[in-house]
Design a protein around this motif. Structure first.
Motif, PDB file in Angstrom:
ATOM      1  N   MET A  57       0.832  -1.216   0.000  1.00  0.00           N
ATOM      2  CA  MET A  57       0.000   0.000   0.000  1.00  0.00           C
ATOM      3  C   MET A  57       0.857   1.253   0.000  1.00  0.00           C
ATOM      4  SD  MET A  57      -3.345  -0.769   2.379  1.00  0.00           S
ATOM      5  CE  MET A  57      -2.393  -0.919   3.875  1.00  0.00           C
ATOM      6  N   GLU A  58       1.884   1.262   0.854  1.00  0.00           N
ATOM      7  CA  GLU A  58       2.756   2.431   0.935  1.00  0.00           C
ATOM      8  C   GLU A  58       3.569   2.625  -0.340  1.00  0.00           C
ATOM      9  OE1 GLU A  58       5.024   2.333   4.588  1.00  0.00           O
ATOM     10  OE2 GLU A  58       3.201   2.285   5.806  1.00  0.00           O
ATOM     11  N   SER A  59       3.669   1.583  -1.159  1.00  0.00           N
ATOM     12  CA  SER A  59       4.370   1.673  -2.439  1.00  0.00           C
ATOM     13  C   SER A  59       3.417   2.034  -3.577  1.00  0.00           C
ATOM     14  CB  SER A  59       5.063   0.343  -2.755  1.00  0.00           C
ATOM     15  OG  SER A  59       6.038   0.050  -1.776  1.00  0.00           O
ATOM     16  N   GLY A  60       2.158   2.267  -3.258  1.00  0.00           N
ATOM     17  CA  GLY A  60       1.176   2.675  -4.255  1.00  0.00           C
ATOM     18  C   GLY A  60       0.521   1.536  -5.013  1.00  0.00           C
ATOM     19  N   LEU A  61       0.647   0.317  -4.502  1.00  0.00           N
ATOM     20  CA  LEU A  61       0.039  -0.839  -5.156  1.00  0.00           C
ATOM     21  C   LEU A  61      -1.361  -1.099  -4.629  1.00  0.00           C
ATOM     22  CD1 LEU A  61       3.123  -3.241  -5.060  1.00  0.00           C
ATOM     23  CD2 LEU A  61       2.266  -1.955  -7.041  1.00  0.00           C
ATOM     24  N   GLU A  62      -2.144  -1.790  -5.419  1.00  0.00           N
ATOM     25  CA  GLU A  62      -3.413  -2.333  -4.963  1.00  0.00           C
ATOM     26  C   GLU A  62      -3.075  -3.584  -4.153  1.00  0.00           C
ATOM     27  OE1 GLU A  62      -6.514  -1.034  -5.688  1.00  0.00           O
ATOM     28  OE2 GLU A  62      -5.518   0.625  -6.721  1.00  0.00           O
ATOM     29  N   VAL A  63      -3.800  -3.819  -3.057  1.00  0.00           N
ATOM     30  CA  VAL A  63      -3.436  -4.898  -2.143  1.00  0.00           C
ATOM     31  C   VAL A  63      -4.679  -5.576  -1.591  1.00  0.00           C
ATOM     32  CG1 VAL A  63      -2.325  -5.409   0.072  1.00  0.00           C
ATOM     33  CG2 VAL A  63      -1.336  -3.695  -1.427  1.00  0.00           C
ATOM     34  N   THR A  64      -4.602  -6.903  -1.443  1.00  0.00           N
ATOM     35  CA  THR A  64      -5.573  -7.627  -0.618  1.00  0.00           C
ATOM     36  C   THR A  64      -4.786  -8.488   0.364  1.00  0.00           C
ATOM     37  OG1 THR A  64      -5.770  -9.550  -2.090  1.00  0.00           O
ATOM     38  CG2 THR A  64      -7.321  -7.728  -2.444  1.00  0.00           C
ATOM     39  N   PHE A  65      -5.375  -8.692   1.535  1.00  0.00           N
ATOM     40  CA  PHE A  65      -4.767  -9.496   2.599  1.00  0.00           C
ATOM     41  C   PHE A  65      -5.877 -10.313   3.227  1.00  0.00           C
ATOM     42  CE2 PHE A  65      -4.065  -9.624   7.286  1.00  0.00           C
ATOM     43  CZ  PHE A  65      -2.993 -10.483   7.322  1.00  0.00           C
ATOM     44  N   ILE A  66      -5.746 -11.626   3.179  1.00  0.00           N
ATOM     45  CA  ILE A  66      -6.757 -12.506   3.765  1.00  0.00           C
ATOM     46  C   ILE A  66      -6.074 -13.457   4.741  1.00  0.00           C
ATOM     47  CG2 ILE A  66      -8.509 -14.267   3.346  1.00  0.00           C
ATOM     48  CD1 ILE A  66      -8.887 -13.103   0.577  1.00  0.00           C
ATOM     49  N   PRO A  67      -6.309 -13.268   6.050  1.00  0.00           N
ATOM     50  CA  PRO A  67      -5.737 -14.194   7.043  1.00  0.00           C
ATOM     51  C   PRO A  67      -6.658 -15.380   7.287  1.00  0.00           C
ATOM     52  CG  PRO A  67      -6.769 -12.348   8.152  1.00  0.00           C
ATOM     53  CD  PRO A  67      -6.936 -12.109   6.662  1.00  0.00           C
ATOM     54  N   VAL A  68      -6.044 -16.530   7.561  1.00  0.00           N
ATOM     55  CA  VAL A  68      -6.785 -17.740   7.913  1.00  0.00           C
ATOM     56  C   VAL A  68      -6.032 -18.412   9.052  1.00  0.00           C
ATOM     57  CG1 VAL A  68      -7.597 -20.005   7.129  1.00  0.00           C
ATOM     58  CG2 VAL A  68      -7.527 -18.085   5.531  1.00  0.00           C
ATOM     59  N   TYR A  69      -6.726 -18.743  10.136  1.00  0.00           N
ATOM     60  CA  TYR A  69      -6.057 -19.442  11.227  1.00  0.00           C
ATOM     61  C   TYR A  69      -7.049 -20.349  11.927  1.00  0.00           C
ATOM     62  CZ  TYR A  69      -7.846 -15.212  13.489  1.00  0.00           C
ATOM     63  OH  TYR A  69      -8.643 -14.169  13.889  1.00  0.00           O
ATOM     64  N   GLY A  70      -6.494 -21.410  12.513  1.00  0.00           N
ATOM     65  CA  GLY A  70      -7.313 -22.367  13.243  1.00  0.00           C
ATOM     66  C   GLY A  70      -7.753 -21.793  14.578  1.00  0.00           C
ATOM     67  N   ALA A  71      -8.676 -22.460  15.225  1.00  0.00           N
ATOM     68  CA  ALA A  71      -9.219 -21.976  16.497  1.00  0.00           C
ATOM     69  C   ALA A  71      -8.157 -21.902  17.585  1.00  0.00           C
ATOM     70  CB  ALA A  71     -10.364 -22.873  16.942  1.00  0.00           C
ATOM     71  N   GLU A  72      -7.122 -22.734  17.466  1.00  0.00           N
ATOM     72  CA  GLU A  72      -6.101 -22.767  18.513  1.00  0.00           C
ATOM     73  C   GLU A  72      -5.156 -21.571  18.437  1.00  0.00           C
ATOM     74  OE1 GLU A  72      -6.825 -26.708  16.546  1.00  0.00           O
ATOM     75  OE2 GLU A  72      -5.891 -24.868  15.894  1.00  0.00           O
ATOM     76  N   MET A  73      -5.036 -20.955  17.287  1.00  0.00           N
ATOM     77  CA  MET A  73      -4.055 -19.904  16.985  1.00  0.00           C
ATOM     78  C   MET A  73      -2.647 -20.380  17.299  1.00  0.00           C
ATOM     79  SD  MET A  73      -5.851 -16.212  17.304  1.00  0.00           S
ATOM     80  CE  MET A  73      -4.357 -15.397  16.981  1.00  0.00           C
ATOM     81  N   ARG A  74      -2.095 -20.118  18.483  1.00  0.00           N
ATOM     82  CA  ARG A  74      -0.708 -20.514  18.753  1.00  0.00           C
ATOM     83  C   ARG A  74      -0.624 -22.041  18.712  1.00  0.00           C
ATOM     84  NH1 ARG A  74       3.824 -18.253  20.054  1.00  0.00           N
ATOM     85  NH2 ARG A  74       2.900 -16.231  20.423  1.00  0.00           N
ATOM     86  N   GLY A  75       0.175 -22.547  17.787  1.00  0.00           N
ATOM     87  CA  GLY A  75       0.336 -23.975  17.626  1.00  0.00           C
ATOM     88  C   GLY A  75      -0.573 -24.563  16.565  1.00  0.00           C
ATOM     89  N   GLY A  76      -1.697 -23.922  16.264  1.00  0.00           N
ATOM     90  CA  GLY A  76      -2.591 -24.382  15.209  1.00  0.00           C
ATOM     91  C   GLY A  76      -2.086 -23.905  13.861  1.00  0.00           C
ATOM     92  N   THR A  77      -2.798 -24.238  12.815  1.00  0.00           N
ATOM     93  CA  THR A  77      -2.377 -23.814  11.489  1.00  0.00           C
ATOM     94  C   THR A  77      -2.735 -22.349  11.258  1.00  0.00           C
ATOM     95  OG1 THR A  77      -4.445 -24.545  10.514  1.00  0.00           O
ATOM     96  CG2 THR A  77      -2.632 -26.122  10.535  1.00  0.00           C
ATOM     97  N   ALA A  78      -1.914 -21.685  10.490  1.00  0.00           N
ATOM     98  CA  ALA A  78      -2.167 -20.291  10.139  1.00  0.00           C
ATOM     99  C   ALA A  78      -1.606 -20.040   8.748  1.00  0.00           C
ATOM    100  CB  ALA A  78      -1.489 -19.351  11.140  1.00  0.00           C
ATOM    101  N   ASN A  79      -2.344 -19.294   7.971  1.00  0.00           N
ATOM    102  CA  ASN A  79      -1.824 -18.860   6.680  1.00  0.00           C
ATOM    103  C   ASN A  79      -2.537 -17.595   6.264  1.00  0.00           C
ATOM    104  OD1 ASN A  79      -3.937 -19.495   4.408  1.00  0.00           O
ATOM    105  ND2 ASN A  79      -3.941 -21.320   5.705  1.00  0.00           N
ATOM    106  N   CYS A  80      -1.963 -16.922   5.316  1.00  0.00           N
ATOM    107  CA  CYS A  80      -2.614 -15.747   4.751  1.00  0.00           C
ATOM    108  C   CYS A  80      -2.247 -15.660   3.286  1.00  0.00           C
ATOM    109  CB  CYS A  80      -2.228 -14.468   5.492  1.00  0.00           C
ATOM    110  SG  CYS A  80      -0.488 -14.028   5.406  1.00  0.00           S
ATOM    111  N   THR A  81      -3.085 -14.976   2.562  1.00  0.00           N
ATOM    112  CA  THR A  81      -2.843 -14.712   1.153  1.00  0.00           C
ATOM    113  C   THR A  81      -2.729 -13.215   0.968  1.00  0.00           C
ATOM    114  OG1 THR A  81      -4.129 -16.655   0.514  1.00  0.00           O
ATOM    115  CG2 THR A  81      -3.758 -15.000  -1.187  1.00  0.00           C
ATOM    116  N   VAL A  82      -1.686 -12.791   0.290  1.00  0.00           N
ATOM    117  CA  VAL A  82      -1.495 -11.383  -0.037  1.00  0.00           C
ATOM    118  C   VAL A  82      -1.402 -11.291  -1.554  1.00  0.00           C
ATOM    119  CG1 VAL A  82      -0.021  -9.342   0.226  1.00  0.00           C
ATOM    120  CG2 VAL A  82      -0.242 -10.981   2.117  1.00  0.00           C
TER     121      VAL A  82
END
Length: 182
Positions: free
Chosen positions: A27-52
């Motif tokens: 964003m600060e570089s003037g680009l169009e951006v999307t950010f989608i976080p995905v994480y399991g219910a456990e958070m710490r120790g569970g699975t986590a990923n995001c798409t940018v």
């Protein structure tokens, strides 16, 4: 210019922070951006990923079925997302936690021991995510490393601003490693 990345690991590895930082830098570089976080219910120790997704044109859909790039922080993440990576894509693989035998030799890969780099070079193992992101920045040349470093101030909560120099050092260490690996 269009680039997407899936950043994946287990909760507590900072994958969502890395994605948020990349989105902020875009964003600060003037680009169009999307950010989608995905994480399991456990958070710490569970699975986590995001798409940018970063683009110089409007982004039609934030969902990425066949990513151009991947940052895999642990074995289960590599197993899940490596098969989805496009043939012309690139992946950053954390060899501190992933066996190189599990890496598809037909994929363009940066094999980097981000946990070891964070521990030994920076003195803070929790910054492995920043080393991985620095390697990705170098491997893709999608955004400038300076833009990512500058975005740390806007991304990190104020109570962690004293850690900005360490985060920047980890980004730079990952970047330097990838420069030598490519």
């Amino acid at each position: 210019m269009y680039r997407d990345v899936i950043i994946a690991g287990f909760g507590g590895q900072g994958v969502l922070l890395a994605g948020n930082l990349l989105a902020q830098a875009g964003m600060e570089s003037g680009l169009e951006v999307t950010f989608i976080p995905v994480y399991g219910a456990e958070m710490r120790g569970g699975t986590a990923n995001c798409t940018v997704v970063l683009s110089d044109e409007p982004i039609g859909a934030p969902i990425v079925a066949r990513p151009l790039s991947l940052i895999a922080m642990n074995g289960p993440s590599l197993a899940k997302f490596q098969p989805l990576l496009r043939e012309d894509g690139i992946q950053v693989v954390n060899t501190s936690l992933i066996e190189t035998a599990d890496v598809d030799p037909d994929r363009r890969s940066v094999l980097i021991p981000v946990n070891r780099i964070a521990d030994e070079q920076i003195g803070n193992g929790r910054l492995a995510n920043m080393a991985a992101l620095g390697a990705w920045v170098r491997a893709t040349d999608c955004v400038a490393l300076k833009a990512v470093r500058d975005a740390l101030t806007a991304t990190l909560p104020k109570r962690y601003h004293h850690l900005i120099p360490q985060n920047a050092a980890a980004l730079e260490a990952g970047y330097a490693f990838a420069a030598n690996a490519l």
